[in-house]
Design an enzyme around this catalytic site. Structure first.
Site, PDB file in Angstrom:
ATOM      1  N   ASN A 143       0.835  -1.212   0.000  1.00 23.14           N
ATOM      2  CA  ASN A 143       0.000   0.000   0.000  1.00 23.14           C
ATOM      3  C   ASN A 143       0.864   1.254   0.000  1.00 23.14           C
ATOM      4  O   ASN A 143       1.930   1.302   0.617  1.00 23.14           O
ATOM      5  CB  ASN A 143      -1.014   0.000   1.145  1.00 23.14           C
ATOM      6  N   ILE A 144       0.369   2.250  -0.733  1.00 26.81           N
ATOM      7  CA  ILE A 144       1.088   3.516  -0.897  1.00 26.81           C
ATOM      8  C   ILE A 144       0.153   4.651  -0.496  1.00 26.81           C
ATOM      9  O   ILE A 144      -0.959   4.762  -1.020  1.00 26.81           O
ATOM     10  CB  ILE A 144       1.519   3.722  -2.379  1.00 26.81           C
ATOM     11  N   GLU A 145       0.618   5.475   0.428  1.00 28.41           N
ATOM     12  CA  GLU A 145      -0.165   6.636   0.852  1.00 28.41           C
ATOM     13  C   GLU A 145       0.540   7.916   0.425  1.00 28.41           C
ATOM     14  O   GLU A 145       1.761   8.028   0.570  1.00 28.41           O
ATOM     15  CB  GLU A 145      -0.346   6.602   2.372  1.00 28.41           C
ATOM     16  N   CYS A 154      -4.223   0.741  -2.472  1.00 24.77           N
ATOM     17  CA  CYS A 154      -4.069  -0.445  -1.631  1.00 24.77           C
ATOM     18  C   CYS A 154      -3.042  -1.390  -2.265  1.00 24.77           C
ATOM     19  O   CYS A 154      -2.808  -1.349  -3.482  1.00 24.77           O
ATOM     20  CB  CYS A 154      -5.397  -1.192  -1.528  1.00 24.77           C
ATOM     21  N   GLU A 156      -3.241  -4.499  -2.963  1.00 20.55           N
ATOM     22  CA  GLU A 156      -3.832  -5.362  -3.997  1.00 20.55           C
ATOM     23  C   GLU A 156      -3.860  -4.646  -5.342  1.00 20.55           C
ATOM     24  O   GLU A 156      -3.617  -5.225  -6.399  1.00 20.55           O
ATOM     25  CB  GLU A 156      -5.278  -5.732  -3.617  1.00 20.55           C
ATOM     26  N   CYS A 187     -10.272  -4.614   1.242  1.00 27.12           N
ATOM     27  CA  CYS A 187     -11.342  -3.639   1.510  1.00 27.12           C
ATOM     28  C   CYS A 187     -12.434  -3.764   0.449  1.00 27.12           C
ATOM     29  O   CYS A 187     -12.266  -4.442  -0.576  1.00 27.12           O
ATOM     30  CB  CYS A 187     -10.766  -2.226   1.509  1.00 27.12           C
ATOM     31  N   CYS A 190     -11.288  -2.841  -3.093  1.00 25.65           N
ATOM     32  CA  CYS A 190     -10.452  -3.889  -3.703  1.00 25.65           C
ATOM     33  C   CYS A 190     -11.301  -5.102  -4.093  1.00 25.65           C
ATOM     34  O   CYS A 190     -11.046  -5.743  -5.115  1.00 25.65           O
ATOM     35  CB  CYS A 190      -9.337  -4.315  -2.753  1.00 25.65           C
TER      36      CYS A 190
HETATM   37  N1  THU Z   1      -5.218  -1.173   2.614  1.00 24.91           N
HETATM   38  C1  THU Z   1      -4.729  -2.066   1.718  1.00 24.91           C
HETATM   39  O1  THU Z   1      -3.584  -1.940   1.263  1.00 24.91           O
HETATM   40  N2  THU Z   1      -5.522  -3.080   1.305  1.00 24.91           N
HETATM   41  C2  THU Z   1      -6.785  -3.277   1.763  1.00 24.91           C
HETATM   42  O2  THU Z   1      -7.517  -4.094   1.229  1.00 24.91           O
HETATM   43  C3  THU Z   1      -7.242  -2.521   2.928  1.00 24.91           C
HETATM   44  C4  THU Z   1      -6.565  -1.212   3.137  1.00 24.91           C
HETATM   45  C5  THU Z   1      -4.359  -0.051   3.052  1.00 24.91           C
HETATM   46  C6  THU Z   1      -4.761   1.270   2.468  1.00 24.91           C
HETATM   47  C7  THU Z   1      -4.190   2.245   3.470  1.00 24.91           C
HETATM   48  O3  THU Z   1      -2.861   2.521   3.111  1.00 24.91           O
HETATM   49  C8  THU Z   1      -4.209   1.491   4.791  1.00 24.91           C
HETATM   50  O4  THU Z   1      -4.389   0.118   4.452  1.00 24.91           O
HETATM   51  C9  THU Z   1      -5.331   1.933   5.706  1.00 24.91           C
HETATM   52  O5  THU Z   1      -6.526   1.972   5.039  1.00 24.91           O
END
Ligand code: THU
Length: 232
Positions: A143-145, A154, A156, A187, A190
């Site tokens: 995951n990249i923010e 996310c 995935e 989530c 995804c």
């Molecule tokens: N996140 C994922 O990478 N995959 C998911 O299916 C659920 C959420 C990440 C996104 C964000 O960077 C962090 O989790 C919190 O939401």
């Protein structure tokens, strides 16, 4: 290499308007991103979002954005986010794209665990890793923010962005791992995206407490949004 060939990799069944871009990172890597539409339009991944998030997932900071037509609505955001230079028009021949695919990963958890360290989670501090498989290859993702939460991706969807940009469209499974949390699970967004690309496959979930479960992606999203009138 030219934009016409690269645009064939975009997944645009709804608009039929392919968009691609290449992001050059600060360490010299070239990262291809393609537009990935979703039947639920707002879940669409733009070519810029894909390329920048992939670049970041490899530990590089986007520095130059190459795009054929500099009219993309997200350009200003990504340019400003990383102080990028924009280069539009034809591609030069010296660009060698980063190879995203990896040999098929047999022992998922052995890769998923160290991969967590490459997630960029400035806001959540909640790293997630993923491995998306075809029968022959695997694509990893974290995951990249970024400053605008809605522009991050996310794990995935980073893995999917890498796979589609590599011309792979037939997927056999996705594995997901989180460092924290009770139950590692994709989530809702995804699930909708995975349903579109690998509906009959399994999600293999490696939970934070070292337990494991697997589920059909179809079971993750009963009564999902779909319509034959989209994509015809
Ligand atoms: N996140 C994922 O990478 N995959 C998911 O299916 C659920 C959420 C990440 C996104 C964000 O960077 C962090 O989790 C919190 O939401």
């Amino acid at each position: 290499m030219n934009w016409n060939t690269l645009s064939l990799l975009a997944y645009v069944p709804y608009s039929k308007i392919p968009q691609t871009c290449i992001v050059e990172g600060d360490k010299g890597g070239y990262y291809l991103g393609v537009r990935i539409e979703n039947i639920s339009y707002p879940l669409t991944i733009s070519c810029l979002q894909a390329a920048c998030c992939i670049c970041l997932s490899y530990g590089e900071t986007p520095k130059i954005i190459y795009i054929e037509h500099p009219t993309h609505p997200q350009i200003e955001f990504w340019k400003k986010e990383f102080d990028c230079t924009l280069i539009s028009g034809a591609l030069t021949n010296n660009i060698i794209l980063k190879e995203y695919k990896e040999p098929y990963i047999t022992s998922k958890i052995d890769v998923l665990k160290p991969l967590l360290a490459t997630a960029i989670t400035k806001n959540s501090n909640f790293p997630v890793s993923a491995v998306l498989d075809t029968n022959e290859f695997s694509f990893t993702g974290v995951n990249i923010e970024v400053s605008d939460w809605s522009m991050g991706l996310c794990a995935e969807r980073v893995a999917l962005s890498k796979a589609l940009a590599s011309g792979n469209i037939d997927f056999s499974a996705i594995s997901v791992h989180t460092l924290k949390g009770e139950f590692s699970s994709p989530c809702g967004a995804c699930r909708q995206v995975l349903k579109e690309h690998l509906p009959l496959s399994k999600a293999k979930l490696f939970h934070a407490n070292d337990t494991y479960s697997e589920h059909f992606i179809n079971d993750f999203l009963p009564y999902n949004f779909s319509s034959k009138s989209l994509g015809d």
